[in-house]
Structures are given as C-alpha cells and as structure tokens.
Design an enzyme around this catalytic site. Sequence first.
Site, PDB file in Angstrom:
ATOM      1  CB  THR A  42      -0.798   0.000   1.293  1.00 17.30           C
ATOM      2  OG1 THR A  42      -0.005   0.091   2.367  1.00 17.30           O
ATOM      3  CG2 THR A  42      -1.815  -1.220   1.451  1.00 17.30           C
ATOM      4  CG  ASP A  43      -0.091   4.670  -2.164  1.00 14.93           C
ATOM      5  OD1 ASP A  43      -1.066   5.052  -1.773  1.00 14.93           O
ATOM      6  OD2 ASP A  43       0.010   4.548  -3.524  1.00 14.93           O
ATOM      7  CD  GLN A  44       1.581  10.116   1.843  1.00 15.54           C
ATOM      8  OE1 GLN A  44       2.381  10.120   2.609  1.00 15.54           O
ATOM      9  NE2 GLN A  44       1.221  11.325   1.120  1.00 15.54           N
ATOM     10  N   GLY A  45      -1.888   6.764   0.124  1.00 20.12           N
ATOM     11  CA  GLY A  45      -3.385   7.082  -0.237  1.00 20.12           C
ATOM     12  C   GLY A  45      -4.339   6.098   0.212  1.00 20.12           C
TER      13      GLY A  45
END
Lengths: 132, 132, 132, 132
Positions: D15-18
């Site tokens: 995942t990423d910070q979005g």
Amino acid sequence: VPESVYKLRVAYADTDQGGVVHHGTYLRYLEAARIEYMRARGIDYARFEREQGLGLVVVEANVRYKLAAHFDEVLEIHTSIPLANRAKLQFASRILRGDSVVTLAEITLACVRIREGKLVSMPAEVLALARG
Amino acid sequence: VPESVYKLRVAYADTDQGGVVHHGTYLRYLEAARIEYMRARGIDYARFEREQGLGLVVVEANVRYKLAAHFDEVLEIHTSIPLANRAKLQFASRILRGDSVVTLAEITLACVRIREGKLVSMPAEVLALARG
Amino acid sequence: VPESVYKLRVAYADTDQGGVVHHGTYLRYLEAARIEYMRARGIDYARFEREQGLGLVVVEANVRYKLAAHFDEVLEIHTSIPLANRAKLQFASRILRGDSVVTLAEITLACVRIREGKLVSMPAEVLALARG
Amino acid sequence: VPESVYKLRVAYADTDQGGVVHHGTYLRYLEAARIEYMRARGIDYARFEREQGLGLVVVEANVRYKLAAHFDEVLEIHTSIPLANRAKLQFASRILRGDSVVTLAEITLACVRIREGKLVSMPAEVLALARG
C-alpha cells in the site's frame, strides 16, 4: 509547453536477477518525475494532498520497454502533458540513457477525494500544469 | 506458546542482480508472517487499524542473513513472541528453506495512535498474542 | 575518518497506508548511501562486481526507527565505517531530517564470489574504505 | 484455452499513503500470476532461465486501474494468452475482488538470451503455452 527533465541513478535494489532494472521499477521512476514536474510548476504535491484532501491517482499506464537499463546508470526522464481535461491528466515520458530511448510511457491520472476514493473534477491549478 | 508457520514462494521481483533475494525483501516477508500470526490468534490487523485507529509500528529490526534465498524457492517463516509488555512486542522469526536457516530476525513493535503518530500502551488484546 | 553524507527525497511509493515511510524502505536508502560512500572513496561498485566477480552482501542489519519519515521530506544519511577486517565491513549510519535522528543503522557486509556465493576475504581496496 | 486463476492477499507493504495498493505493485502481482500460469502448463520458469539461458522480458505493459484495492483484501488474477508468435507472447489478465474488476492488464513479453540481452525467437515450448 516546455518539457521537464528528471535525472536519477539506478539503485541496486531496482534490479532483478536478469541483471537489469525490473519492469515494475519504472513506475516508481515515472512517479518521482511527475512529482518534480509539478513542483517545478508550482504544485507541491504533498501539500496538495494534505490541504485539499485530493489525490491524483493512476487510472491507466502504458509502458513500452525499448532497452534494458542497468544498475548505476544515470537516466533522464523527459516529461510533458499532452492531454488535460476535467476527467483526466496525461503525462507522456521518455526515459533516456544518453541519446538512447530506454522506455516510453503514458500515464493517465484522475483526481479523487482521498477519504472516499470518489472521482472529482480536475482542479484548475492542476489543469494549469498543461500550459507549462 | 506454539510457533506459527508462514509459507511463501520467492517472486522474481524479490531478487536483485546478485541472483538472490534482496536483503530488504525479507522485511516484507516478515511483515506478512506477523499479519498471519495475528490472524491465527484472533487479531485481524486491517480491522485493528481501522476500528481502533492504532498501529503496530516497527521500532527495531535485527536481521542476520545466514544463507541466500533464490527465485521460486519455497520458504517457511517460524515466528514466536518472546517478549510482550506495555511498551513493546517482539517477534522472533527463523526463515527456513527445508531444514536450513536462511535468516534470523527479531522485529520489535510499538503501538501508536496512527493519526498523531503518538506512542500508546500496547492494548490487552495484543499482549494476549504472546500467550499463544 | 570523515563521514559521508547522502541526501534523498522520500518518494510516494516509499510510503505505506500508515502515512509514513515503510520500515523496509530504509534498507534501500542505506544501500544507496553505501554505494555513494564507496564512489566518493574510489570504488565504483558496479565495476567492482563486474570486473572482480565479487559482491559485498549484507550479513547483518540492525536498524532502530526513532521517528517516522514522510513523503517528500528530504533526509540525510551520515555514514561511517567503524569496523573493517578480512571477514566483514560494518557501515554505521544515522538518517536525519534536519537535526532530528529518524533512524540509526548498522549494516554488516561480507564479501562473496558472486557466481558461487562463496565467502572470500575482504579485498584490500575495500578495507581501505575504512581509512577514509 | 482455459484461463488460469492466481490468488493473492494484499500485503501491508503493497500500500501507499493514499490507503490503497500502489499502482506499481500490480506489475509484481501480474508477474507472479504469469509464473504460476506457466508452472501449471509445464514450464518451470526458474529452470527455464537457468537451463536455457533465456528470459521472457516485458516489452510492453498496458494497465487500466478500475477500482482501488486495499490491504488484506484477497484478489484473484485471471490470466489467458490471446497472442503468441515467434516475436512475442501476450498475457491478458483481469484482477478481481469478488466479482468486481480491479485492474485490467495486457503484458507483452519477448524472449532474450540473458547473457547478451539479445532477442531470440520464442521457443516452441513457450508457444505451446498459448494452446493451454
């Protein structure tokens, strides 16, 4: 509209056992180039997300791998925006090693309200990117 | 306290040009093993973050690389929790290929309130993990 | 022996859904810092691997995460070599954001003949790194 | 020609910070699905590279991201080969979460002699993949 140029050096971790840059790595390179493209034109993307609660998300990625890149090579990413409207923003990039084209890519982004993941119209400040 | 065993297959993208699994990749393997360790003992970590607004973050990682692992090999991660208190939770793992020890790791986590990134006491349900 | 300083900017892909740099990402940052440390002292690591068929592989990584780092922050990695002998080479690094210590790391490398993955003595040119 | 189905669970590191799976992660998912597609039809890709000195490299990737995927979700990748000839092999994949299409992808591979990175004709055993 002037192009933007982003320079990077291939990291060891970017390679795979084929001895070349893994094809997935280029999406990270292209993302970093887009962030710098925006910064050079007045959009601090970190602040954009934080202050507006909006995100530019990738909805389509088309990448053609012409040549392999290798550990420690210096690559240049030349980026422009051929298309921008309320629904989408398209970045076109050539990744070069010297004069040789390593990769060609079109990455299309849409704008979402991050909390709900809902599509919204591209803000005016983002559309202005396409005018350089 | 019984160990938990997590099985994985090395992906092509996990390797580097040395022809082996990149040393950074193991942290991803270990993280996936911890998630499954918790699930097997009643903590759905995705729900834990979402419902409680808490996160278990890595505060220390000690990894000893004994043997190289290679693309397509099947590895087993044996995990236990030797230490758990209000301040921290420590996972100890052996990554094996058959009977051979590939990697030994101790990963120490603390609990934070995600929104502010502030340390909080380890919740009782997390401490219960250490009792198996 | 002078320290070496390596500067980087946190990429979007380096973060996780906790909103911070993923703990595994730091191993990539530290690796890039070591490559530049060596380059500044006369070892072109790409050529080293290619011409000598040797590789410096990580045999131990100890990382303490003190503060979270975030997307787009500029970090500095200060690196020195506190220990170097025929069996191993240890890099000690502090990752800083301004004056704040984000991460502390000791990464220990051994030298292998890449084709067979067999340990060999650290070459003299590598040992010379420790003398600055 | 029957489809192949590959199942995976989204890792935290993906995942990423979005708060969603990073768009670059899908190329790793698709690669793992191709490896299993081949294994199910008699090609052990690790052995293929090792014994023949050949590699199947990505020359084009076209990915449409329809829905976001999230940490811990289980995704299914349905893969087929719509096109195979001496010059290229194309995999078409749908990544599903339940009945919902998360991602559509066409990944085109060519065959290279790994040592020189030179294009060669697709071997007969690879072309046979397209016949199921």
